[in-house]
Write a protein that holds these residues in place. Structure first.
Motif, short mmCIF file in Angstrom:
data_model
loop_
_atom_site.label_atom_id
_atom_site.label_comp_id
_atom_site.label_asym_id
_atom_site.label_seq_id
_atom_site.Cartn_x
_atom_site.Cartn_y
_atom_site.Cartn_z
N ARG A 129 0.84 -1.20 0.00
CA ARG A 129 0.00 0.00 0.00
C ARG A 129 0.88 1.25 0.00
NH1 ARG A 129 -2.71 -2.92 4.42
NH2 ARG A 129 -4.37 -4.20 3.52
N ALA A 130 1.95 1.21 0.79
CA ALA A 130 2.88 2.34 0.82
C ALA A 130 3.54 2.52 -0.55
CB ALA A 130 3.94 2.13 1.90
N ASP A 131 3.92 1.40 -1.18
CA ASP A 131 4.52 1.45 -2.52
C ASP A 131 3.56 2.09 -3.53
OD1 ASP A 131 6.71 0.18 -1.49
OD2 ASP A 131 6.54 -1.62 -2.72
N SER A 132 2.31 1.65 -3.49
CA SER A 132 1.32 2.15 -4.44
C SER A 132 1.12 3.66 -4.29
CB SER A 132 -0.02 1.43 -4.25
OG SER A 132 0.11 0.06 -4.56
N ARG A 133 1.10 4.12 -3.05
CA ARG A 133 0.93 5.55 -2.80
C ARG A 133 2.12 6.35 -3.37
NH1 ARG A 133 -2.38 8.31 0.31
NH2 ARG A 133 -3.12 6.39 1.28
N VAL A 134 3.32 5.85 -3.12
CA VAL A 134 4.52 6.54 -3.61
C VAL A 134 4.57 6.53 -5.14
CG1 VAL A 134 7.03 6.47 -3.68
CG2 VAL A 134 5.85 6.11 -1.51
N GLU A 135 4.25 5.38 -5.73
CA GLU A 135 4.25 5.28 -7.19
C GLU A 135 3.24 6.26 -7.80
OE1 GLU A 135 3.47 1.17 -7.85
OE2 GLU A 135 5.40 0.53 -7.02
N GLY A 136 2.06 6.34 -7.17
CA GLY A 136 1.03 7.25 -7.66
C GLY A 136 1.35 8.71 -7.41
N VAL A 181 12.25 11.62 -4.63
CA VAL A 181 12.24 12.38 -3.37
C VAL A 181 10.96 13.19 -3.26
CG1 VAL A 181 13.34 14.33 -2.18
CG2 VAL A 181 14.75 12.48 -3.07
N ARG A 182 10.57 13.83 -4.34
CA ARG A 182 9.31 14.59 -4.33
C ARG A 182 8.12 13.66 -4.11
NH1 ARG A 182 11.77 17.97 -8.56
NH2 ARG A 182 10.69 16.81 -10.20
N ALA A 183 8.18 12.46 -4.71
CA ALA A 183 7.09 11.49 -4.53
C ALA A 183 7.00 11.04 -3.07
CB ALA A 183 7.33 10.28 -5.44
N PHE A 184 8.13 10.77 -2.45
CA PHE A 184 8.13 10.38 -1.04
C PHE A 184 7.55 11.50 -0.18
CE2 PHE A 184 11.82 7.33 -1.94
CZ PHE A 184 10.99 6.22 -1.89
N ASN A 185 7.98 12.73 -0.42
CA ASN A 185 7.49 13.86 0.38
C ASN A 185 5.99 14.05 0.21
OD1 ASN A 185 10.03 14.43 1.41
ND2 ASN A 185 10.52 15.91 -0.21
N SER A 186 5.51 13.88 -1.02
CA SER A 186 4.07 14.00 -1.27
C SER A 186 3.30 12.90 -0.54
CB SER A 186 3.80 13.92 -2.77
OG SER A 186 2.41 13.93 -3.04
N ALA A 187 3.81 11.67 -0.60
CA ALA A 187 3.15 10.55 0.07
C ALA A 187 3.13 10.76 1.58
CB ALA A 187 3.86 9.24 -0.27
N LEU A 188 4.22 11.28 2.13
CA LEU A 188 4.28 11.53 3.58
C LEU A 188 3.26 12.57 3.99
CD1 LEU A 188 8.16 11.45 4.08
CD2 LEU A 188 6.51 9.82 5.03
N ARG A 189 3.09 13.61 3.20
CA ARG A 189 2.08 14.63 3.51
C ARG A 189 0.67 14.04 3.45
NH1 ARG A 189 5.57 17.87 0.32
NH2 ARG A 189 4.26 17.54 -1.52
N GLN A 190 0.42 13.21 2.46
CA GLN A 190 -0.90 12.57 2.35
C GLN A 190 -1.19 11.72 3.58
OE1 GLN A 190 -1.41 10.47 -1.44
NE2 GLN A 190 0.01 11.90 -2.39
N LEU A 191 -0.19 10.98 4.05
CA LEU A 191 -0.40 10.12 5.21
C LEU A 191 -0.59 10.94 6.48
CD1 LEU A 191 2.26 7.46 4.22
CD2 LEU A 191 -0.20 7.03 4.47
N GLN A 218 2.50 3.07 7.50
CA GLN A 218 2.87 3.44 6.13
C GLN A 218 3.78 4.66 6.13
OE1 GLN A 218 -0.26 3.65 3.17
NE2 GLN A 218 -1.40 2.03 4.17
N HIS A 219 3.52 5.59 7.03
CA HIS A 219 4.36 6.79 7.13
C HIS A 219 5.79 6.40 7.52
CE1 HIS A 219 5.88 10.62 8.77
NE2 HIS A 219 4.98 11.20 7.99
N GLU A 220 5.91 5.49 8.47
CA GLU A 220 7.23 5.05 8.91
C GLU A 220 7.95 4.31 7.78
OE1 GLU A 220 9.39 2.36 12.42
OE2 GLU A 220 7.20 2.59 12.39
N ILE A 221 7.23 3.44 7.08
CA ILE A 221 7.82 2.71 5.95
C ILE A 221 8.34 3.68 4.90
CG2 ILE A 221 7.26 1.22 3.98
CD1 ILE A 221 5.24 -0.21 5.90
#
Length: 253
Positions: A129-136, A181-191, A218-221
């Motif tokens: 689920r964490a992967d899918s969020r980052v990919e998206g 890096v931008r994808a990770f930051n975006s996913a972290l904000r969403q979480l 998921q945020h920690e992952i």
């Protein structure tokens, strides 16, 4: 999800039924999965560079990405695990899978590339689920931009040797890392937003607790993924000199 093929079965090997060894600790699991992702992405980029340099892929052919078509392992419902792909997406060249471009002239190498796109880690479902969020959130596009960079580098010409492959892959991976890096930051904000929404919600306490645990995990992952990407150990392993020497030999046969 469409049925995915196992590239190993294509050459008559049986499905893998043994133990898939991953750490039990969440931090080590996330770090190892991200390491595998970096290694696989880099290897795919080096093969793509070789394919362009040797004329299997032309500079004018459009590059795109799509969903995975191969999968080497399967998760288990009973243990709530899933097969998390290491490659963020499948690369397509002129609407064909990258590996299929080698079908007519170099099928053995095509199989090796298919195995890279099919490589997975068996992990608890929350990792997928964490992967899918980052990919998206941009990691899929990161792979696309890196692939386009490699095609451009390979089409320039020049010497075909280990140094050229390494330089092209590092340049492309730098672009991949920047977008990721931008994808990770975006996913972290969403979480973070998910957790705040739960705090304001009126759902039952037991459900809120369960959902909050899922989002926080998921945020920690994702944080561990980002930290591991910052160090990029998988890049260096994929570009070890003996690996590149072997790759040059393969594509020079």
């Amino acid at each position: 999800m469409a049925e995915r093929s196992d590239p190993w079965k294509q050459i008559g090997r049986p499905a893998y039924t043994g133990i898939h060894r991953m750490p039990y600790d969440l931090e080590k699991r996330a770090a190892l999965h991200e390491f595998h992702r970096q290694r696989v992405v880099t290897k795919i980029l080096t093969d793509l560079y070789c394919m362009v340099s040797k004329g299997f892929v032309k500079a004018h052919e459009p590059v795109s990405i799509g969903g995975a078509g191969e999968q080497s392992l399967r998760g288990s419902r009973s243990s709530d695990t899933q097969a998390a792909h290491c490659a963020p997406r499948q690369i397509f060249i002129n609407a064909r899978k990258m590996q299929d471009k080698l079908d007519a002239t170099f099928p053995e190498r095509g199989l090796a590339i298919a195995a890279l796109f099919g490589e997975t880690d068996i992990l608890p479902s929350n990792f997928n689920r964490a992967d899918s969020r980052v990919e998206g959130s941009g990691m899929a596009e990161a792979l696309l931009e890196a692939a386009k960079t490699v095609v451009l580098q390979g089409s320039i010409g020049g010497t075909f040797d280990e140094r050229a492959i390494s330089m092209a892959a590092r340049k492309a991976f730098a672009i991949y890392r920047q977008h990721s890096v931008r994808a990770f930051n975006s996913a972290l904000r969403q979480l973070q937003d998910k957790v705040r929404e739960l705090d304001r919600s009126r759902i039952k306490h037991s459900l809120r607790t369960r959902e909050e645990k899922k989002w926080r995990e998921q945020h920690e992952i994702t944080q561990i993924y980002a930290k591991t990407l910052d160090d990029s150990p998988g890049l260096d392993e994929a570009l070890e000199m003996d690996v590149l020497v072997g790759l040059v030999r393969i594509y020079s046969m």
